[in-house]
Write a protein that holds these residues in place. Structure first.
Motif, short mmCIF file in Angstrom:
data_model
loop_
_atom_site.label_atom_id
_atom_site.label_comp_id
_atom_site.label_asym_id
_atom_site.label_seq_id
_atom_site.Cartn_x
_atom_site.Cartn_y
_atom_site.Cartn_z
N VAL A 261 18.89 32.30 111.89
CA VAL A 261 19.94 33.32 111.81
C VAL A 261 20.96 32.84 110.79
O VAL A 261 21.62 31.82 110.99
CB VAL A 261 20.63 33.53 113.18
N ASP A 262 21.04 33.54 109.69
CA ASP A 262 21.89 33.11 108.59
C ASP A 262 22.38 34.31 107.80
O ASP A 262 21.65 35.29 107.63
CB ASP A 262 21.12 32.22 107.60
N ARG A 263 23.61 34.22 107.32
CA ARG A 263 24.05 35.18 106.32
C ARG A 263 23.20 34.97 105.08
O ARG A 263 22.80 33.86 104.75
CB ARG A 263 25.54 34.93 106.01
N LEU A 264 22.88 36.06 104.38
CA LEU A 264 22.01 35.99 103.20
C LEU A 264 22.77 35.30 102.08
O LEU A 264 23.58 35.91 101.37
CB LEU A 264 21.58 37.40 102.78
N ASP A 265 22.52 34.01 101.90
CA ASP A 265 23.29 33.19 100.97
C ASP A 265 22.42 32.04 100.50
O ASP A 265 21.66 31.46 101.27
CB ASP A 265 24.54 32.64 101.69
N PRO A 298 21.51 38.97 107.58
CA PRO A 298 22.33 40.11 107.13
C PRO A 298 22.82 39.90 105.71
O PRO A 298 23.22 38.80 105.34
CB PRO A 298 23.51 40.10 108.11
N PRO A 299 22.77 40.92 104.86
CA PRO A 299 23.23 40.79 103.48
C PRO A 299 24.73 40.53 103.42
O PRO A 299 25.49 40.88 104.33
CB PRO A 299 22.91 42.15 102.86
N SER A 300 25.16 39.87 102.36
CA SER A 300 26.58 39.62 102.13
C SER A 300 26.84 39.59 100.63
O SER A 300 25.95 39.31 99.84
CB SER A 300 27.01 38.29 102.75
N TYR A 307 23.60 36.75 94.68
CA TYR A 307 23.19 37.20 96.00
C TYR A 307 22.13 38.28 95.90
O TYR A 307 21.23 38.37 96.75
CB TYR A 307 24.41 37.69 96.79
N GLN A 308 22.20 39.08 94.87
CA GLN A 308 21.14 40.06 94.63
C GLN A 308 19.82 39.35 94.32
O GLN A 308 18.75 39.76 94.78
CB GLN A 308 21.55 40.98 93.48
N GLN A 309 19.92 38.26 93.57
CA GLN A 309 18.72 37.51 93.20
C GLN A 309 18.07 36.85 94.41
O GLN A 309 16.85 36.86 94.54
CB GLN A 309 19.08 36.47 92.14
N GLY A 339 22.38 42.43 111.17
CA GLY A 339 22.97 41.55 112.17
C GLY A 339 22.85 42.12 113.56
O GLY A 339 22.49 43.29 113.76
N TYR A 340 23.16 41.29 114.56
CA TYR A 340 23.11 41.69 115.95
C TYR A 340 24.38 41.24 116.65
O TYR A 340 24.96 40.21 116.30
CB TYR A 340 21.90 41.06 116.65
N PRO A 341 24.84 41.98 117.67
CA PRO A 341 25.98 41.51 118.47
C PRO A 341 25.69 40.16 119.09
O PRO A 341 24.53 39.78 119.31
CB PRO A 341 26.12 42.61 119.55
#
Length: 467
Positions: A261-265, A298-300, A307-309, A339-341
């Motif tokens: 589980v990670d922010r898209l980075d 989840p995208p950020s 980040y698009q790449q 993402g999820y709660p």
């Protein structure tokens, strides 16, 4: 009792407490106790900056927010914060962009924060500034005559000196930290990097927890952030978590779940994680059809090209791996860009035999602690953790790996799947003890107690800003 004034880039919106992160919950508790104010950007864009402050209150927490212009967002947030400081501080000097407009926008927004927040601050208030977006804000407050006790906490890594010196006007940025009374980092490694820079580049001195530059002495401390461990463990037993747990387990058809589980980075090492999992599938054909990797990302920061790449790269990589290994009734990677709660996440964590947390560099990484807290004590999963995450200094009983090595990741996944119950319980208990002991309240109290005991400073002479 002194009020606490928390200042951050964004403010958690009133009415959203059920889905607030651990940091928001901890800061909200402190603000309620001190009758304080949380000040920051509203997240909204206005055609012309007016400095008008929007006040709100929810559950005893008073917030004060301002809108920014589109140019502010482009230069300060998308630019200097996320295309200059973020990659540099995460050791990705190859991705850092140095543009004068970014630097100017960063200073301009910090000045706007200072102009708007200053009238709200009373002489006895204690100010706590959060993170890399607002490093020079303390000095700007001093320039306006504020003598309050002020603290700053950096939630991301502090880079080694050899990388930091690539930043134009790096010494002015670091000098501005000496307007604060207490400066905090997650780990001893990040703290030592800060001390090294001050000593080697600026001629400062270090003695215990104090760092002196010229006539200014500050406390610089390592203070690792935690989570609300009891609340997260309780969330894993909630109705929403149990429903999600049942749904996930039913979809797996008795297969073992590996979850990320990670922010898209790019700092999260997702490309390396997919390659490590592919290596596992290659090395261990006996586990084909027996395991599934669910990567929630989840995208950020979609406006930033890097980040698009990374999103395009992961889309292609997941497709290639699934194309090579899938069967008609088995897909080895479930790649989810949403993402999820938190209560649903707790259910997903509990359903997973392995938590795969493998950032290339991370200030702390609270997902690792959340995974531990969500486990069933009678049948816990195994945490595989990058040794380059700040959490690795506390969660030593995880399987620590080099995320750049597909072989290490493959071996760790195999070891985790084969680990007997007694070993899993032993490792989990030791990690859970650490997560519970140094939780989010411990972090907040450890930092604010130092800040409350600080004497307050008058600041550096002159106006020290970046650029």
């Amino acid at each position: 009792m002194s009020r606490l004034i928390v200042i951050s880039n964004r403010v958690s919106k009133p009415g959203k407490s059920g889905n607030q992160g651990g940091l928001a919950v901890a800061l909200s508790q402190a603000l309620r106790e001190s009758r304080g104010i949380w000040f920051g950007w509203s997240g909204e864009v206005t055609d012309h900056f007016t400095g008008q402050i929007g006040f709100a209150e929810y559950d005893g927490v008073k917030t004060a927010t301002i809108d920014l212009e589109e140019q502010d967002v482009d230069e300060y947030y998308n630019g200097y914060a996320n295309r200059t400081l973020w990659p540099l501080f995460h050791f990705r000097i190859d991705l850092a962009e140095y543009e004068r407009d970014f630097e100017g926008g960063y200073n301009r927004v910090n000045q706007r924060f200072a102009d708007c927040a200053s009238p709200l601050i009373e002489p006895e208030d204690v100010i706590w500034v959060q993170d890399y977006h607002l490093i020079p804000l303390g000095q700007m407050f001093r320039d306006r005559g504020l003598k309050n006790r002020m603290g700053f906490f950096l939630h991301i890594p502090w880079p080694p000196t050899r990388l930091l010196v690539s930043l134009p006007h790096h010494s002015k940025l670091v000098s501005s930290l000496f307007a604060y009374d207490v400066v905090g980092f997650h780990t001893e490694e990040w703290l030592e990097s800060f001390r090294h820079y001050v000593e080697k580049e600026m001629g400062g001195t270090v003695k215990g927890d104090t760092v002196t530059l010229g006539d200014r002495t500050i406390e610089a401390v390592a203070c690792p952030i935690g989570i609300n461990a009891q609340a997260f463990a309780k969330a894993a037993d909630s109705d929403a978590a149990q429903k999600m747990h049942r749904q996930v387990r039913a979809s797996l058809q008795d297969r073992a779940l590996i979850v990320g589980v990670d922010r898209l980075d790019y700092s999260k090492g997702l490309e390396e994680r997919f390659n490590g999992y592919a290596r596992f599938l290659k090395d261990h054909p006996e586990y084909h059809r027996q395991v599934v990797l669910a990567q929630i990302a989840p995208p950020s920061r979609g406006e930033v090209e890097s980040y698009q790449q990374i999103r395009a790269t992961l889309d292609a990589l997941a497709g290639r791996i699934n194309g090579e290994y899938s069967d008609v009734d088995w897909t080895p990677i479930r790649y989810v860009n949403q993402g999820y709660p938190r209560d649903q996440l707790a259910g997903i964590y509990r359903a997973a035999r392995i938590g795969l947390v493998t950032p290339l560099r991370d200030g702390m990484n609270l997902v690792a602690k959340e995974y531990v807290a969500a486990q069933n004590p009678d049948d816990p999963g195994v945490l595989i953790l990058s040794r380059f995450a700040g959490a690795a200094t506390q969660l030593k009983e995880a399987l620590l790996i080099n995320p750049y090595s597909p072989e290490e990741m493959s071996d760790a996944i195999n070891r985790a799947l084969d680990m007997p119950l007694d070993k899993r319980k032993q490792r989990w208990r030791a990690m859970m003890d650490s997560v519970e002991k140094q939780d989010i309240s411990w972090w907040r109290e450890a930092f604010t107690s130092r800040l409350m005991n600080a004497q307050g400073k008058t600041g550096l002479s002159g106006k020290e800003t970046v650029g």
